[in-house]
Design a protein around this motif. Structure first.
Motif, PDB file in Angstrom:
ATOM      1  N   UNK A   1       0.781  -1.225   0.000  1.00 25.79           N
ATOM      2  CA  UNK A   1       0.000   0.000   0.000  1.00 25.79           C
ATOM      3  C   UNK A   1       0.815   1.279   0.000  1.00 25.79           C
ATOM      4  N   UNK A   2       2.116   1.188  -0.217  1.00 23.45           N
ATOM      5  CA  UNK A   2       2.985   2.365  -0.203  1.00 23.45           C
ATOM      6  C   UNK A   2       3.531   2.717  -1.583  1.00 23.45           C
ATOM      7  N   UNK A   3       3.106   1.969  -2.607  1.00 21.05           N
ATOM      8  CA  UNK A   3       3.607   2.223  -3.948  1.00 21.05           C
ATOM      9  C   UNK A   3       4.955   1.578  -4.237  1.00 21.05           C
ATOM     10  N   UNK A   4       5.463   0.779  -3.316  1.00 23.58           N
ATOM     11  CA  UNK A   4       6.778   0.160  -3.496  1.00 23.58           C
ATOM     12  C   UNK A   4       6.800  -0.867  -4.617  1.00 23.58           C
ATOM     13  N   UNK A   5       5.707  -1.629  -4.797  1.00 25.87           N
ATOM     14  CA  UNK A   5       5.690  -2.636  -5.871  1.00 25.87           C
ATOM     15  C   UNK A   5       5.821  -1.948  -7.224  1.00 25.87           C
ATOM     16  N   UNK A   6       5.080  -0.873  -7.422  1.00 26.66           N
ATOM     17  CA  UNK A   6       5.170  -0.136  -8.685  1.00 26.66           C
ATOM     18  C   UNK A   6       6.557   0.460  -8.856  1.00 26.66           C
ATOM     19  N   UNK A   7       7.104   1.039  -7.811  1.00 26.93           N
ATOM     20  CA  UNK A   7       8.418   1.671  -7.886  1.00 26.93           C
ATOM     21  C   UNK A   7       9.513   0.653  -8.203  1.00 26.93           C
ATOM     22  N   UNK A   8       9.474  -0.490  -7.535  1.00 28.81           N
ATOM     23  CA  UNK A   8      10.477  -1.535  -7.790  1.00 28.81           C
ATOM     24  C   UNK A   8      10.304  -2.122  -9.184  1.00 28.81           C
ATOM     25  N   UNK A   9       9.054  -2.418  -9.565  1.00 32.66           N
ATOM     26  CA  UNK A   9       8.805  -2.984 -10.894  1.00 32.66           C
ATOM     27  C   UNK A   9       9.195  -1.995 -11.986  1.00 32.66           C
ATOM     28  N   UNK A  10       8.942  -0.707 -11.770  1.00 30.82           N
ATOM     29  CA  UNK A  10       9.330   0.305 -12.756  1.00 30.82           C
ATOM     30  C   UNK A  10      10.850   0.340 -12.919  1.00 30.82           C
ATOM     31  N   UNK A  11      11.584   0.218 -11.823  1.00 29.38           N
ATOM     32  CA  UNK A  11      13.053   0.200 -11.912  1.00 29.38           C
ATOM     33  C   UNK A  11      13.528  -0.991 -12.731  1.00 29.38           C
ATOM     34  N   UNK A  12      12.897  -2.132 -12.537  1.00 28.32           N
ATOM     35  CA  UNK A  12      13.277  -3.337 -13.281  1.00 28.32           C
ATOM     36  C   UNK A  12      12.910  -3.192 -14.759  1.00 28.32           C
ATOM     37  N   UNK A  13      11.712  -2.703 -15.041  1.00 26.17           N
ATOM     38  CA  UNK A  13      11.277  -2.518 -16.431  1.00 26.17           C
ATOM     39  C   UNK A  13      12.165  -1.477 -17.130  1.00 26.17           C
ATOM     40  N   UNK A  14      12.469  -0.376 -16.447  1.00 26.77           N
ATOM     41  CA  UNK A  14      13.347   0.644 -17.040  1.00 26.77           C
ATOM     42  C   UNK A  14      14.728   0.061 -17.335  1.00 26.77           C
ATOM     43  N   UNK A  15      15.242  -0.768 -16.444  1.00 26.13           N
ATOM     44  CA  UNK A  15      16.527  -1.443 -16.658  1.00 26.13           C
ATOM     45  C   UNK A  15      16.448  -2.346 -17.899  1.00 26.13           C
ATOM     46  N   UNK A  16      15.346  -3.088 -17.998  1.00 25.94           N
ATOM     47  CA  UNK A  16      15.181  -4.016 -19.125  1.00 25.94           C
ATOM     48  C   UNK A  16      15.084  -3.278 -20.451  1.00 25.94           C
ATOM     49  N   UNK A  17      14.260  -2.235 -20.496  1.00 24.07           N
ATOM     50  CA  UNK A  17      14.050  -1.508 -21.746  1.00 24.07           C
ATOM     51  C   UNK A  17      15.210  -0.575 -22.073  1.00 24.07           C
ATOM     52  N   UNK A  18      15.866  -0.040 -21.044  1.00 23.37           N
ATOM     53  CA  UNK A  18      16.969   0.893 -21.244  1.00 23.37           C
ATOM     54  C   UNK A  18      18.312   0.193 -21.315  1.00 23.37           C
ATOM     55  N   UNK A  19      18.831  -0.195 -20.178  1.00 24.80           N
ATOM     56  CA  UNK A  19      20.167  -0.794 -20.095  1.00 24.80           C
ATOM     57  C   UNK A  19      20.294  -2.053 -20.937  1.00 24.80           C
ATOM     58  N   UNK A  20      19.304  -2.944 -20.838  1.00 29.87           N
ATOM     59  CA  UNK A  20      19.374  -4.211 -21.566  1.00 29.87           C
ATOM     60  C   UNK A  20      18.856  -4.101 -22.996  1.00 29.87           C
TER      61      UNK A  20
END
Length: 171
Positions: free
Chosen positions: A102-121
């Motif tokens: 309920x703190x938005x952490x799942x979205x924040x963590x998942x966004x970091x992973x998705x950004x890594x996948x689409x950007x870095x990888x």
């Protein structure tokens, strides 16, 4: 290569063999495993294999299983990562301990992973697979801009598959 991901409130670091005890406790909690493992309780050997596979994936491909920490925190609050979804590509996954809900952490963590996948990888897309009834995860993937593209039968019922990225493909 340093595989640590950071956001405004979170630090994600790759899981190591030293994390096996915490992962065992986290992933055997009924509320956590409800949607993550179709209700199954993972054995220690399965968790050890997951960590070993993740270490190999980080070394070879730059992705795997991250533990999620609050900035300045010394105990994990959850996990996030990328893993193969059949032959379709990589899916983002995540789990949080109930006190972190309920703190938005799942979205924040998942966004970091998705950004890594689409950007870095430089992946063309990232997938997600969400159990029917998992409203919290539907909200997360929606906030990530993922779109549904297929419904498949899972062990516990229908699962919707989502995708995001620039390389949308037909399954």
């Amino acid at each position: 290569m340093n595989h640590v991901l950071t956001t405004g409130r979170l630090v994600l670091r790759p899981a190591t063999v030293e994390d096996q005890g915490w992962l065992m406790e986290h992933w055997t909690a009924p509320d956590v495993r409800r949607f993550l493992f179709d209700g199954d309780v993972l054995a220690e050997a399965e968790i050890a294999r997951t960590i070993a596979d993740s270490s190999a994936d980080f070394a070879a491909h730059g992705y795997g299983l991250w533990l999620v920490y609050e900035v300045g925190g010394d105990s994990p609050i959850g996990t996030a990562g990328l893993r193969p979804l059949e032959e379709l590509g990589l899916e983002v996954f995540y789990s949080l301990s109930p006190p972190a809900w309920g703190k938005g952490y799942a979205t924040e963590a998942a966004r970091a992973v998705v950004d890594h996948a689409l950007g870095t990888l430089a992946l063309p897309e990232v997938l997600a697979e969400v159990d029917e009834g998992n409203r919290a995860s539907v909200a997360v993937v929606s906030r990530l801009g993922m779109e549904p593209f297929e419904v498949v039968q899972g062990l516990l019922g229908p699962m919707t598959r989502y995708r995001t990225g620039s390389g949308f493909r037909t399954p």
